[in-house]
Enzyme design. Structure first.
Site, PDB file in Angstrom:
ATOM      1  CG  ASP A  93      -3.414   8.532   6.969  1.00  0.00           C
ATOM      2  OD1 ASP A  93      -3.486   7.305   7.104  1.00  0.00           O
ATOM      3  OD2 ASP A  93      -3.428   9.100   5.864  1.00  0.00           O
ATOM      4  CD  GLU A 129      -2.792   1.015   2.503  1.00  0.00           C
ATOM      5  OE1 GLU A 129      -3.224   2.090   2.954  1.00  0.00           O
ATOM      6  OE2 GLU A 129      -3.015  -0.090   3.041  1.00  0.00           O
TER       7      GLU A 129
END
Length: 289
Positions: free
Chosen positions: A84, A73
């Site tokens: 995030d 990824e």
């Protein structure tokens, strides 16, 4: 969608020379999961931030990933990564400050895509800022990418990207969370390409001491709804946690722990060794069950 660009720099064009049909990305992801299934383990799917800690080190990290990972990824640095946590957010900020762009991510993808399936993690703004879905898909496929995760793209707005990505041979990987209602989860899974990304816990990415007790039920329900593999991310920070998830899911995504290791290491060689050591240990843990 009317979001504004994160950066407006012009990117050089990549020649589009896909080696297979429009389903090539889906097929590469499917093949990766099938290979590990035959080995009797879950896929190891590490995350990295393009351009972090710097361009040279990120290239070394990517090479280390290609040696041990089943899928990679690859995060495209963005100034407002809503999904995030602090570790990856800080990595994105540092990468941008050091001059990383979408082109950096495309270059890194091209460096390893012949050895491992690469799936971009990209926010919608970055897709829109650089020519829209068709152009992004064209560049991603030309760099060798198999798919893309767009974490801030809701199901109701995903069809134009799904169509453009599919036409180019790029799988659009969706996410489901613990808070996703069952009926909506079924709709997300029905449209899934490549795999379904199960977010293990409410909140943002980051290492956690323990995994939620209800994760097994969420994964089981998602597998019932999906016709593609199911991978789990968010909060997995040790080989033992990876093995725990590997017993219930088809893939295990490790992000913040590896980004932290790369950032704390000294130089490109140190970063590669730090992430490589963790990945080897985690792969062994997955194989042992």
């Amino acid at each position: 969608m009317t979001r504004q660009s994160n950066s407006g720099e012009a990117l050089p064009s990549h020649p589009l020379t896909p080696s297979s049909t429009a389903s090539s990305g889906v097929e590469r992801i499917e093949a990766a999961f099938q290979a590990v299934k035959e080995e009797g383990r879950a896929a190891l799917m590490p995350y990295m931030m393009a351009g972090f800690p710097d361009r040279e080190a990120s290239s070394a990290v990517a090479a280390a990933y290609a040696e041990s990972a089943d899928l990679v990824e690859l995060g495209i640095p963005f100034s407002d990564p809503l999904a995030d946590g602090p570790t990856i957010h800080a990595a994105a900020t540092a990468a941008l400050k050091a001059g990383a762009t979408m082109e950096t991510a495309l270059e890194l993808c091209a460096e390893i895509a012949d050895r491992v399936a690469v799936v971009f993690m990209v926010y919608t703004n970055m897709v829109l800022a650089h020519g829209g879905a068709e152009e992004f898909a064209r560049r991603a496929v030309a760099a060798g990418a198999a798919g893309a995760i767009v974490p801030d793209l809701p199901l109701e707005e995903a069809e134009p990207l799904r169509a453009a990505f599919g036409a180019a041979g790029l799988a659009l990987v969706p996410l489901v969370a613990p808070t996703t209602p069952a009926r909506r989860r079924a709709r997300i899974c029905a449209a899934a390409q490549g795999f379904v990304y199960v977010v293990s816990t409410v909140g943002t990415t980051g290492e956690r001491e323990r995994l939620p007790a209800e994760l097994a039920d969420l994964v089981a329900a998602t597998r019932d709804d999906a016709e593609v593999p199911v991978a789990v991310g968010f909060g997995i920070g040790t080989p033992e946690q990876a093995a725990e998830v590997g017993r219930i899911a088809d893939g295990v995504i490790v992000g913040s722990r590896l980004v932290r290791a790369a950032g704390e290491a000294s130089g490109a060689d140190g970063a590669a060794e730090a992430v490589g050591s963790f990945l080897r240990e985690t792969r062994d843990a997955l194989a042992s069950g």
